[in-house]
Design a protein around this motif. Sequence first.
Motif, mmCIF file in Angstrom:
data_model
loop_
_atom_site.group_PDB
_atom_site.id
_atom_site.type_symbol
_atom_site.label_atom_id
_atom_site.label_comp_id
_atom_site.label_asym_id
_atom_site.label_seq_id
_atom_site.Cartn_x
_atom_site.Cartn_y
_atom_site.Cartn_z
ATOM 1 N N LEU A 1 25.590 0.016 -53.196
ATOM 2 C CA LEU A 1 26.640 -0.422 -54.119
ATOM 3 C C LEU A 1 27.811 0.549 -54.113
ATOM 4 C CD1 LEU A 1 24.474 -1.658 -57.128
ATOM 5 C CD2 LEU A 1 26.036 -3.051 -55.770
ATOM 6 N N ASP A 2 27.501 1.845 -54.062
ATOM 7 C CA ASP A 2 28.568 2.847 -54.018
ATOM 8 C C ASP A 2 29.391 2.703 -52.744
ATOM 9 O OD1 ASP A 2 30.129 4.960 -54.724
ATOM 10 O OD2 ASP A 2 28.705 6.496 -54.082
ATOM 11 N N ALA A 3 28.717 2.503 -51.614
ATOM 12 C CA ALA A 3 29.438 2.336 -50.352
ATOM 13 C C ALA A 3 30.263 1.056 -50.354
ATOM 14 C CB ALA A 3 28.440 2.316 -49.192
ATOM 15 N N LEU B 1 27.935 -11.313 -52.734
ATOM 16 C CA LEU B 1 27.435 -9.986 -53.107
ATOM 17 C C LEU B 1 26.129 -9.670 -52.398
ATOM 18 C CD1 LEU B 1 28.132 -9.647 -56.943
ATOM 19 C CD2 LEU B 1 29.021 -8.209 -55.119
ATOM 20 N N ARG B 2 25.219 -10.647 -52.338
ATOM 21 C CA ARG B 2 23.936 -10.408 -51.679
ATOM 22 C C ARG B 2 24.143 -10.091 -50.198
ATOM 23 N NH1 ARG B 2 18.661 -12.051 -52.803
ATOM 24 N NH2 ARG B 2 19.391 -13.262 -54.583
ATOM 25 N N GLU B 3 25.001 -10.867 -49.526
ATOM 26 C CA GLU B 3 25.225 -10.630 -48.099
ATOM 27 C C GLU B 3 25.882 -9.274 -47.855
ATOM 28 O OE1 GLU B 3 27.543 -13.927 -46.876
ATOM 29 O OE2 GLU B 3 25.861 -15.350 -46.836
ATOM 30 N N GLU B 4 26.854 -8.917 -48.686
ATOM 31 C CA GLU B 4 27.514 -7.623 -48.505
ATOM 32 C C GLU B 4 26.553 -6.466 -48.762
ATOM 33 O OE1 GLU B 4 30.755 -7.925 -51.171
ATOM 34 O OE2 GLU B 4 32.039 -9.043 -49.801
ATOM 35 N N LEU B 5 25.669 -6.615 -49.749
ATOM 36 C CA LEU B 5 24.694 -5.553 -50.018
ATOM 37 C C LEU B 5 23.691 -5.428 -48.873
ATOM 38 C CD1 LEU B 5 23.952 -5.961 -53.837
ATOM 39 C CD2 LEU B 5 25.056 -4.045 -52.703
ATOM 40 N N LEU B 6 23.220 -6.550 -48.348
ATOM 41 C CA LEU B 6 22.290 -6.488 -47.216
ATOM 42 C C LEU B 6 22.959 -5.849 -46.010
ATOM 43 C CD1 LEU B 6 20.502 -9.959 -47.480
ATOM 44 C CD2 LEU B 6 19.592 -7.708 -48.073
ATOM 45 N N THR B 7 24.244 -6.123 -45.806
ATOM 46 C CA THR B 7 24.966 -5.489 -44.707
ATOM 47 C C THR B 7 25.033 -3.978 -44.890
ATOM 48 O OG1 THR B 7 26.302 -7.486 -44.396
ATOM 49 C CG2 THR B 7 27.155 -5.437 -43.466
ATOM 50 N N GLN B 8 25.343 -3.540 -46.129
ATOM 51 C CA GLN B 8 25.406 -2.103 -46.399
ATOM 52 C C GLN B 8 24.034 -1.447 -46.282
ATOM 53 O OE1 GLN B 8 28.047 -0.236 -46.813
ATOM 54 N NE2 GLN B 8 29.523 -1.933 -46.772
ATOM 55 N N LEU B 9 22.972 -2.142 -46.716
ATOM 56 C CA LEU B 9 21.623 -1.576 -46.655
ATOM 57 C C LEU B 9 21.154 -1.379 -45.214
ATOM 58 C CD1 LEU B 9 19.831 -3.527 -49.541
ATOM 59 C CD2 LEU B 9 20.234 -1.064 -49.465
ATOM 60 N N ASN B 10 21.609 -2.224 -44.323
ATOM 61 C CA ASN B 10 21.112 -2.178 -42.944
ATOM 62 C C ASN B 10 22.143 -1.643 -41.961
ATOM 63 O OD1 ASN B 10 18.361 -3.670 -43.101
ATOM 64 N ND2 ASN B 10 19.753 -4.992 -44.259
ATOM 65 N N THR B 11 23.267 -1.111 -42.474
ATOM 66 C CA THR B 11 24.279 -0.535 -41.591
ATOM 67 C C THR B 11 23.748 0.745 -40.951
ATOM 68 O OG1 THR B 11 26.080 -1.462 -42.902
ATOM 69 C CG2 THR B 11 26.604 0.426 -41.498
ATOM 70 N N GLY B 12 23.955 0.865 -39.654
ATOM 71 C CA GLY B 12 23.555 2.080 -38.946
ATOM 72 C C GLY B 12 22.130 2.102 -38.462
ATOM 73 N N LYS B 13 21.357 1.067 -38.720
ATOM 74 C CA LYS B 13 19.970 1.046 -38.247
ATOM 75 C C LYS B 13 19.935 0.644 -36.775
ATOM 76 C CE LYS B 13 17.560 0.255 -42.597
ATOM 77 N NZ LYS B 13 16.551 -0.555 -43.303
ATOM 78 N N PRO B 14 19.047 1.238 -36.003
ATOM 79 C CA PRO B 14 18.965 0.872 -34.577
ATOM 80 C C PRO B 14 18.435 -0.540 -34.402
ATOM 81 C CG PRO B 14 17.203 2.383 -35.171
ATOM 82 C CD PRO B 14 18.120 2.315 -36.360
#
Length: 757
Positions: free
Chosen positions: A317-319, A341-354
């Motif tokens: 949420l902060d990001a 909101l759900r899609e944006e949060l899932l994107t932020q949660l999984n950003t940078g994962k291989p």
Amino acid sequence: MDVEQQGRRQPFASDRDIRPDHAGWPSRARRLIEETHALCTSWLEAPMRLCLGDIEQRFYSLAERSRNHLEQQQYLLSRQLLLQQRGSIERRFIEGVRQHFSRLGSTPAVVEEAEAPRRPLELLDQTEHEQTVALDKLVARGEARHGTPLFELGYRFAVLVGHPPLEGADLPLGPQALAVSFRDASDPLELPVEHRLLMLQSFDTAVVHSLASLYETVNEHLRSDGILPQLRAFPTPPRVQLERQPRGPAAETAPASMRQPTTPAAAPIAPGAARSDSIAVLDSLREMLAQHRAGQGSLSYPSGARAATPEELQLALDALQLHVTDVADQAQRELRSAKALREELLTQLNTGKPAGAGQTHLTDEQGDTVELVAMLFEQIGGQLQRHGNAHSLLGDLQLPLLRMAVADQGFFNQREHPARKLLGTVAEAANDWLDGPDGEADRSLAAKLNQLVERARREPPSTGLYTSLLADIEHHLGLLNRKAQIAERRQVEAMQGRERLEQARHRAAELMAERFERCHPRGLLRTLLERAWSDVLALTLLRHGEDSEAFASRLRITDQLLGQLPVNDRSLLLAEVEAGLQQIGMHVEESVQVAQRLLGIPASAPAASDSATVTELALKLKQHQRLGEHATADAPAPEPPRPPAPPLEPPEQRIHHRLRQLPFGTWFEFIEPASGRVTQRKLAWYSPVSGNSLFVTRRGLRSEEITLEQLAHEMARGRVREMPPARDNLLDRAWQALTSHLRQATRPHPAAWQGGA
């Protein structure tokens, strides 16, 4: 001068004379008690300011809605007394709190002996009884609401002074001690019992409801200093408690000892019991959300996915908030839907994962929170004016409020949660004061709201943050309301003054017409009586009344000028005429010339004898400004006279009868037929004698002057309508609309039942 600043003082603990003191305290206990007292007095300053401001607002609102002038005067008198003694009330309250601290460690016998001279034995008075009952109920609610932290405080203070656990009046920070201090502080005000009960209600709302943060701060301060650091309160569990089962196949085999019960706030209410608190709304909303998802198919997550932890969700949420600020810092941000909101949060949660790594998803509870907050903001936005400042402010507040709702379940469970109250306050303030049709928006309020939203976006979410923000905006809105009240009172007083002047001029014209029927003056005398002396009679009538000796003397002078009464002393009559003309604004030289010409007395100064002819004097009298026609530079331009209303028809007569029974402060909507533009105006005053009424804007400025007959005619034609009193605020209406929307979404469609049959 701001009234609220009169009672402000520096922190009380810095003054040695007002610290609590007791001879039996050890040195360490003395230090901790003094520090606790300093924390208490510092914390109580803002809630007490809000409490007294709320009392003042209540008195003024009730005075506006009063149906008779005696009740209105009583409320205004109580408000005036409160404003005059506001600083004294705050000082007496803080002194009462200090005395409760000083009694720590005293035996009950010593306390009773100290209080005995102050409260002698007396017969129980009905007023005292009602106030005592109200105070007892306030204390009971406060102790029930803050039971756990009060339990810990009672034990920790008991350790400091070497006594059994403290409770009730023995606990200086408890609701009973604070309520008694407030009652004693307001006792010197000579107020009716109903007004004292209103003061206790405001104290309960502004101070007692918000004591949780104070208790948490004091407990943490004492705990960090080694006072019972391992103490934990174990309140009695509720009779009905919901057990949340572990998910998955192991749920059925898990032992009961491993199942974690929910918090007491989430316990369901037994069937048939009344559910009026906000947790019932939350439970029903989540149940309807679950039914809605079940009807659409449950969410499916890829294999290997795991649920996000609360810390990961807060970081996401902060990001997301920082990303939104960087991308659209200068643009108006729109409200986001639950799906977005759900899609944006899932994107932020999984950003940078291989690639191939397990994905992170939201838990059902986290998804419910995101969806409910988004739907709540959507319902609030639907009640606001379109393309206004309120929508932009709501867009800025959505993510900070979502962070608060995720971090603190009290956002849903507590009706008085500061974040919820802040959301409703900001939405209503922006909608009413910034987007209202009253002209240019208030720049200071716009700056304050933007500053408040910026703090909410920048600082981590906490109850203390939103308590501070709420107190700040309520203080600013209180100043705006007081300015509006002062402006409205000036408009009402000016309208009342014009009303009295018109009545006095009408009465003077009637008396003058009666005398003109008996004799028919001509020339300078008639001009004088019609254009000047009639105003002299009206002014004397206003100042002294029709039954006064001064008014009777003016009538005798009128009859003497008309020759109806003999003149015994022409010099005295000359002086009276000159004095009367000078009272209505005529220059001394002109008044002397008019009086001398009128009475045929030769001028005392040779140069003045031929200074003006009779025709010139008559022309000056006709050009003389009449009483009440003096215009000031800041006075509003007079409206063109409205055409007289046609005779009232039966429907209009019923409307007119209701209008004469409406209290001051009723709101109306005026609709422009050409554009359909709707403006809201408040009925500030109307005259039961002439039927004239005054409408003002939200800022207290004059808007409409219309008679009740014309208003009834406009209402019958649909161009004006009365607004029903709002029983719920904007946030409550949004919750109700959200609940209704979910009920309709989860209700089975009739076609489905027919197909199944």
